[in-house]
Design a protein around this motif. Structure first.
Motif, PDB file in Angstrom:
ATOM      1  N   ASP A   1       0.677  16.425  -5.124  1.00  0.00           N
ATOM      2  CA  ASP A   1      -0.054  17.072  -6.220  1.00  0.00           C
ATOM      3  C   ASP A   1       0.856  17.999  -7.014  1.00  0.00           C
ATOM      4  N   ILE A   2       1.690  18.736  -6.308  1.00  0.00           N
ATOM      5  CA  ILE A   2       2.617  19.649  -6.986  1.00  0.00           C
ATOM      6  C   ILE A   2       3.594  18.857  -7.846  1.00  0.00           C
ATOM      7  N   ASP A   3       4.112  17.756  -7.299  1.00  0.00           N
ATOM      8  CA  ASP A   3       5.059  16.931  -8.046  1.00  0.00           C
ATOM      9  C   ASP A   3       4.399  16.350  -9.301  1.00  0.00           C
ATOM     10  N   PHE A   4       3.127  15.946  -9.182  1.00  0.00           N
ATOM     11  CA  PHE A   4       2.419  15.406 -10.335  1.00  0.00           C
ATOM     12  C   PHE A   4       2.297  16.458 -11.434  1.00  0.00           C
ATOM     13  N   LEU A   5       1.870  17.658 -11.077  1.00  0.00           N
ATOM     14  CA  LEU A   5       1.708  18.715 -12.068  1.00  0.00           C
ATOM     15  C   LEU A   5       3.046  19.078 -12.711  1.00  0.00           C
ATOM     16  N   ARG A   6       4.079  19.155 -11.904  1.00  0.00           N
ATOM     17  CA  ARG A   6       5.387  19.517 -12.452  1.00  0.00           C
ATOM     18  C   ARG A   6       5.888  18.445 -13.420  1.00  0.00           C
ATOM     19  N   ALA A   7       5.606  17.182 -13.111  1.00  0.00           N
ATOM     20  CA  ALA A   7       6.014  16.106 -13.999  1.00  0.00           C
ATOM     21  C   ALA A   7       5.240  16.136 -15.311  1.00  0.00           C
ATOM     22  N   GLU A   8       3.976  16.605 -15.265  1.00  0.00           N
ATOM     23  CA  GLU A   8       3.118  16.605 -16.446  1.00  0.00           C
ATOM     24  C   GLU A   8       3.310  17.837 -17.323  1.00  0.00           C
ATOM     25  N   VAL A   9       3.563  18.996 -16.720  1.00  0.00           N
ATOM     26  CA  VAL A   9       3.605  20.236 -17.505  1.00  0.00           C
ATOM     27  C   VAL A   9       4.963  20.925 -17.456  1.00  0.00           C
ATOM     28  N   GLY A  10       5.879  20.405 -16.656  1.00  0.00           N
ATOM     29  CA  GLY A  10       7.238  20.932 -16.625  1.00  0.00           C
ATOM     30  C   GLY A  10       7.312  22.388 -16.211  1.00  0.00           C
ATOM     31  N   GLY A  11       8.121  23.138 -16.931  1.00  0.00           N
ATOM     32  CA  GLY A  11       8.364  24.539 -16.593  1.00  0.00           C
ATOM     33  C   GLY A  11       7.185  25.453 -16.835  1.00  0.00           C
ATOM     34  N   ASP A  12       6.126  24.944 -17.468  1.00  0.00           N
ATOM     35  CA  ASP A  12       4.934  25.779 -17.671  1.00  0.00           C
ATOM     36  C   ASP A  12       4.128  25.964 -16.385  1.00  0.00           C
ATOM     37  N   LEU A  13       4.423  25.162 -15.357  1.00  0.00           N
ATOM     38  CA  LEU A  13       3.726  25.336 -14.077  1.00  0.00           C
ATOM     39  C   LEU A  13       4.220  26.614 -13.413  1.00  0.00           C
ATOM     40  N   LEU A  14       3.327  27.564 -13.260  1.00  0.00           N
ATOM     41  CA  LEU A  14       3.684  28.870 -12.697  1.00  0.00           C
ATOM     42  C   LEU A  14       3.487  28.929 -11.199  1.00  0.00           C
ATOM     43  N   VAL A  15       2.323  28.461 -10.738  1.00  0.00           N
ATOM     44  CA  VAL A  15       1.974  28.580  -9.330  1.00  0.00           C
ATOM     45  C   VAL A  15       0.860  27.592  -9.028  1.00  0.00           C
TER      46      VAL A  15
END
Length: 334
Positions: free
Chosen positions: A229-243
């Motif tokens: 799940d974390i990898d999916f979010l990071r791939a979708e929103v990049g550096g905007d993922l805070l936590v």
């Protein structure tokens, strides 16, 4: 209890319906209150769930005074003796302050708080809670929810929040907040997203709309169950993922109406809330009151031309005070 250093911040929580934004905004409000921060919490969502998330029962939530029903009082107070605003009836949701307008602060007493805010006791402190009021059957065909959130926008336009103060707004779901300039009123916006394609769709909309207005946007991944799940979010929103935030037994108990003491919140979730506060506090250095005022004027002129002038029978551009810049020092206590 440790008292953390504070700065003055306006913070929005946004996300699609069901993303958990109200739950996370309520946890963040509790986190600030437990640390001793003065907080005004505002429920600007059509579903009005922030009160229950802060521990109010159904009767207490129903008794909260609706800002939308007290719009005339809010306008009368904020107008003050501003000579550019001939009457409260000519004020619209985007009307900016000028010389003679009354500004509001988080900790002061004033008629707006008397009429619209109620204290909510939380672990270690209390917050002021204000709500727009629910969208009811009586509104159908004669109104829209933006007329209710207009009271919140006016409040934010006249808010000169000072040191050691926080305003946290649980925004309406989806991209509805772009119907006005309210999305530019914040120092930082936390977008709550689930690790699904639908979960990040609002992020894409928000990112596109906010790009030209200097809006600081950070993504909080919610309902995260593992690294995938974390990898999916990071791939979708990049550096905007805070936590990211996962399952919480504390939240489950809260949703059943039996919240434990807030200090018993899981360590991982407590650290996540601390990360949100650190990110919010860091944006204080980016605060630009001239840009903030300029954006108010931009959206006021836009609304004036599209509907405001016709509705009020007034040239609303005349309300703009060209020499006025909103600043926290203007509302400093005497």
């Amino acid at each position: 209890m440790c008292r953390l250093p504070f700065v003055n911040m306006k913070i929005a929580f946004v996300g699609k319906g069901g993303s958990g934004k109200t739950t996370l905004s309520s946890l963040f409000i509790r986190h600030l209150a437990a640390a001793g921060a003065p907080v005004v919490a505002v429920d600007a969502d059509i579903n009005q769930h922030l009160g229950p998330a802060l521990g109010l029962d159904d009767a207490e939530s129903a008794a909260l005074p609706a800002m939308g029903e007290r719009l005339s009082l809010i306008k009368d107070y904020l107008r003050g003796n501003n000579p550019r605003i001939t009457s409260a009836a000519t004020m619209i949701k985007t009307t900016p302050p000028g010389e003679g307008s009354r500004l509001v602060r988080v900790r002061e007493p004033n008629p707006v708080y008397d009429a619209c805010a109620r204290p909510v006791e939380l672990d270690g402190g209390a917050v002021r809670l204000m709500v727009t009021g629910p969208f009811t059957d009586a509104d159908l065909g004669v109104s829209c929810y933006h007329s209710k959130t207009g009271a919140v926008e006016l409040f934010l336009n006249h808010l000169a929040d000072g040191p050691d103060e926080y305003v946290v707004v649980d925004m309406t779901a989806g991209s509805d907040s772009f119907a006005s300039g309210m999305f530019t009123r914040f120092d930082i916006t936390f977008l709550v997203a689930e690790p699904t394609r639908k979960g990040v769709s609002v992020y894409r909309q928000y990112k596109e709309y906010a790009r030209d207005f200097g809006v600081v946007l950070k993504v909080v991944g919610n309902k995260v169950q593992g690294q995938d799940d974390i990898d999916f979010l990071r791939a979708e929103v990049g550096g905007d993922l805070l936590v990211t935030v996962g399952h919480s037994d504390w939240v489950r108990a809260m949703e059943k109406g039996r919240p434990p003491r807030f200090e018993l919140l899981e360590d991982a979730n407590s650290r996540a809330l601390h990360t949100l506060k650190v990110a919010a506090d860091a944006t204080y250095e980016l605060r630009d009151w001239e840009r903030y005022t300029r954006q108010m004027v931009h959206f006021h002129l836009k609304n004036a031309l599209s509907w405001g002038n016709e509705r009020t029978g007034t040239d609303l551009a005349a309300q703009i005070d060209p020499g006025f810049v909103l600043d926290e020092g203007l509302a400093a206590p005497a």
